[in-house]
Design a protein around this motif. Structure first.
Motif, mmCIF file in Angstrom:
data_model
loop_
_atom_site.group_PDB
_atom_site.id
_atom_site.type_symbol
_atom_site.label_atom_id
_atom_site.label_comp_id
_atom_site.label_asym_id
_atom_site.label_seq_id
_atom_site.Cartn_x
_atom_site.Cartn_y
_atom_site.Cartn_z
ATOM 1 N N HIS A 82 0.831 -1.203 0.000
ATOM 2 C CA HIS A 82 0.000 0.000 0.000
ATOM 3 C C HIS A 82 0.867 1.256 0.000
ATOM 4 C CE1 HIS A 82 0.515 -1.312 4.188
ATOM 5 N NE2 HIS A 82 0.544 -0.047 4.498
ATOM 6 N N ARG A 83 1.519 1.499 -1.121
ATOM 7 C CA ARG A 83 2.292 2.714 -1.300
ATOM 8 C C ARG A 83 1.379 3.828 -1.802
ATOM 9 N NH1 ARG A 83 7.523 0.231 -4.561
ATOM 10 N NH2 ARG A 83 8.296 -1.081 -2.875
ATOM 11 N N PRO A 84 1.822 5.094 -1.682
ATOM 12 C CA PRO A 84 1.010 6.183 -2.227
ATOM 13 C C PRO A 84 0.769 5.989 -3.723
ATOM 14 C CG PRO A 84 2.752 7.029 -0.806
ATOM 15 C CD PRO A 84 3.022 5.567 -0.979
ATOM 16 N N VAL A 85 -0.443 6.292 -4.162
ATOM 17 C CA VAL A 85 -0.828 6.096 -5.560
ATOM 18 C C VAL A 85 -1.028 7.453 -6.214
ATOM 19 C CG1 VAL A 85 -2.545 5.107 -7.109
ATOM 20 C CG2 VAL A 85 -1.913 3.900 -5.006
ATOM 21 N N ALA A 86 -0.457 7.631 -7.395
ATOM 22 C CA ALA A 86 -0.588 8.899 -8.110
ATOM 23 C C ALA A 86 -2.041 9.113 -8.530
ATOM 24 C CB ALA A 86 0.318 8.893 -9.334
ATOM 25 N N PRO A 87 -2.501 10.364 -8.545
ATOM 26 C CA PRO A 87 -3.877 10.652 -8.980
ATOM 27 C C PRO A 87 -4.136 10.099 -10.376
ATOM 28 C CG PRO A 87 -2.864 12.596 -7.987
ATOM 29 C CD PRO A 87 -1.775 11.574 -8.131
ATOM 30 N N GLY A 88 -5.316 9.510 -10.554
ATOM 31 C CA GLY A 88 -5.682 8.959 -11.849
ATOM 32 C C GLY A 88 -5.153 7.562 -12.103
ATOM 33 N N THR A 89 -4.410 7.006 -11.151
ATOM 34 C CA THR A 89 -3.850 5.662 -11.292
ATOM 35 C C THR A 89 -4.719 4.660 -10.550
ATOM 36 O OG1 THR A 89 -1.613 6.568 -11.398
ATOM 37 C CG2 THR A 89 -1.813 4.229 -10.899
ATOM 38 N N VAL A 138 -1.795 -8.725 8.170
ATOM 39 C CA VAL A 138 -3.239 -8.504 8.312
ATOM 40 C C VAL A 138 -3.521 -7.040 8.627
ATOM 41 C CG1 VAL A 138 -5.248 -9.017 9.755
ATOM 42 C CG2 VAL A 138 -3.812 -10.879 8.912
ATOM 43 N N ARG A 139 -2.744 -6.456 9.520
ATOM 44 C CA ARG A 139 -2.952 -5.031 9.829
ATOM 45 C C ARG A 139 -2.746 -4.168 8.587
ATOM 46 N NH1 ARG A 139 0.031 -6.350 14.506
ATOM 47 N NH2 ARG A 139 1.921 -5.494 13.547
ATOM 48 N N GLY A 140 -1.684 -4.474 7.833
ATOM 49 C CA GLY A 140 -1.378 -3.667 6.654
ATOM 50 C C GLY A 140 -2.426 -3.789 5.565
ATOM 51 N N TYR A 141 -2.861 -5.009 5.278
ATOM 52 C CA TYR A 141 -3.865 -5.206 4.233
ATOM 53 C C TYR A 141 -5.222 -4.649 4.657
ATOM 54 C CZ TYR A 141 -0.720 -8.396 1.718
ATOM 55 O OH TYR A 141 0.324 -8.945 1.026
ATOM 56 N N ALA A 142 -5.550 -4.785 5.941
ATOM 57 C CA ALA A 142 -6.816 -4.224 6.420
ATOM 58 C C ALA A 142 -6.809 -2.702 6.275
ATOM 59 C CB ALA A 142 -7.050 -4.626 7.875
ATOM 60 N N ARG A 143 -5.673 -2.093 6.581
ATOM 61 C CA ARG A 143 -5.555 -0.637 6.418
ATOM 62 C C ARG A 143 -5.668 -0.253 4.943
ATOM 63 N NH1 ARG A 143 -1.330 -0.229 9.106
ATOM 64 N NH2 ARG A 143 0.255 -0.202 7.470
ATOM 65 N N MET A 144 -5.059 -1.063 4.076
ATOM 66 C CA MET A 144 -5.157 -0.800 2.644
ATOM 67 C C MET A 144 -6.611 -0.832 2.188
ATOM 68 S SD MET A 144 -3.439 -2.920 -0.537
ATOM 69 C CE MET A 144 -4.617 -4.270 -0.459
ATOM 70 N N LEU A 145 -7.374 -1.838 2.649
ATOM 71 C CA LEU A 145 -8.778 -1.923 2.243
ATOM 72 C C LEU A 145 -9.566 -0.724 2.748
ATOM 73 C CD1 LEU A 145 -11.109 -3.511 0.921
ATOM 74 C CD2 LEU A 145 -11.582 -4.433 3.199
ATOM 75 N N ARG A 146 -9.339 -0.326 3.987
ATOM 76 C CA ARG A 146 -10.074 0.836 4.515
ATOM 77 C C ARG A 146 -9.808 2.073 3.659
ATOM 78 N NH1 ARG A 146 -7.924 -1.323 9.446
ATOM 79 N NH2 ARG A 146 -9.510 -2.547 10.544
ATOM 80 N N ASN A 147 -8.559 2.237 3.233
ATOM 81 C CA ASN A 147 -8.242 3.369 2.359
ATOM 82 C C ASN A 147 -8.993 3.265 1.032
ATOM 83 O OD1 ASN A 147 -6.480 4.416 4.267
ATOM 84 N ND2 ASN A 147 -4.660 3.473 3.362
ATOM 85 N N LEU A 148 -9.072 2.050 0.486
ATOM 86 C CA LEU A 148 -9.794 1.848 -0.771
ATOM 87 C C LEU A 148 -11.291 2.080 -0.585
ATOM 88 C CD1 LEU A 148 -7.963 -1.338 -2.130
ATOM 89 C CD2 LEU A 148 -7.725 1.012 -2.957
ATOM 90 N N GLU A 150 -12.605 4.160 1.675
ATOM 91 C CA GLU A 150 -12.790 5.603 1.861
ATOM 92 C C GLU A 150 -12.763 6.346 0.528
ATOM 93 O OE1 GLU A 150 -9.808 6.861 4.581
ATOM 94 O OE2 GLU A 150 -10.698 5.815 6.309
ATOM 95 N N SER A 151 -11.974 5.833 -0.413
ATOM 96 C CA SER A 151 -11.890 6.484 -1.726
ATOM 97 C C SER A 151 -13.034 6.080 -2.646
ATOM 98 C CB SER A 151 -10.557 6.132 -2.393
ATOM 99 O OG SER A 151 -10.536 4.761 -2.784
ATOM 100 N N VAL A 203 -19.087 -2.448 -7.039
ATOM 101 C CA VAL A 203 -18.971 -0.987 -6.987
ATOM 102 C C VAL A 203 -19.180 -0.393 -8.374
ATOM 103 C CG1 VAL A 203 -17.392 0.930 -6.538
ATOM 104 C CG2 VAL A 203 -17.449 -1.026 -4.979
ATOM 105 N N LEU A 204 -18.548 -0.996 -9.388
ATOM 106 C CA LEU A 204 -18.688 -0.487 -10.751
ATOM 107 C C LEU A 204 -20.128 -0.622 -11.242
ATOM 108 C CD1 LEU A 204 -15.412 -1.908 -12.351
ATOM 109 C CD2 LEU A 204 -15.887 0.465 -11.708
#
Length: 216
Positions: A82-89, A138-148, A150-151, A203-204
């Motif tokens: 879960h690295r920062p993702v550039a806008p539009g990516t 598990v903590r890292g992937y769960a945080r990644m999903l929460r970010n996804l 939220e977006s 979602v789509l």
């Protein structure tokens, strides 16, 4: 500016430095020759230590293998994709690229698979490492999903910890397959799994229905 921390002094500093030296040396042996080639004698020779000095800190070859793996993972930095993702990516495309970046050291991947299997024995030195590693994943992937979520990319009803455990199983299982047959794109396969687990299609579909409703 805060002063730079001083290196440890006395016996503790010497001991920690020796432990780090042995772990780094064991990692180097794995990278060059694979984990099956690692021996106490070779690590001691390269580190300019006696075998007794190595055994004082690592009482068995298995302890050395775990140390080599931990050193390798510490160097890679376990950001779990879960690295920062550039806008539009597409965030999962970035995730796939990160997965494939991790394939640059197959000897370390083979060691990871071997230690993961050995860790199922509670008495094996890899057991404690494996529990800690899995908890962090598990903590890292769960945080990644929460970010996804939220977006708006991932479905809000997906439970983060369940998603994380399933993604960990998917990635590690596919990684083991890739080591046997590297003819497929591991990153693309893991990314496809993320889309399924995160219910991206739902979602789509919802977005398409809402868009159609607005045009009516």
């Amino acid at each position: 500016m805060s002063p730079a921390p001083r290196p440890p002094r006395g016996p503790y500093g010497k001991t920690r430095g020796r432990v780090e030296l042995v772990a780094r040396t064991a990692h180097e042996v794995v990278l060059e020759s694979g984990h099956r080639a690692l021996t106490l004698a070779e690590v001691a020779r390269r580190a300019d230590l006696s075998e007794a000095q190595v055994l004082y800190h690592f009482p068995s070859r298995d302890h050395l293998l775990v140390a080599a793996l931990k050193h390798a993972l510490d160097r890679q930095g376990e950001d779990y994709g879960h690295r920062p993702v550039a806008p539009g990516t597409d965030p999962v495309d970035a995730f796939a690229a990160n997965v494939n970046e991790g394939l640059s050291d197959p000897p370390v991947l083979r060691l990871f698979v071997a230690m993961s299997a050995e860790a199922t024995d509670p008495d094996h030195p890899a057991h404690a490492w494996s529990r800690e590693h899995h908890e962090g994943v598990v903590r890292g992937y769960a945080r990644m999903l929460r970010n996804l979520q939220e977006s708006g990319w991932a479905h809000p009803d997906v439970e983060p910890d369940r998603f994380a455990r399933q993604l960990m199983a998917l990635w590690e299982g596919l990684q083991a397959q890739w080591l046997v047959d590297p003819s497929f794109d591991l990153g693309a396969e893991v990314a496809a799994g993320v889309r399924v687990l995160a219910r991206r299609d739902a979602v789509l579909a919802r977005e398409a229905v809402e868009s159609l409703a607005h045009r009516l």
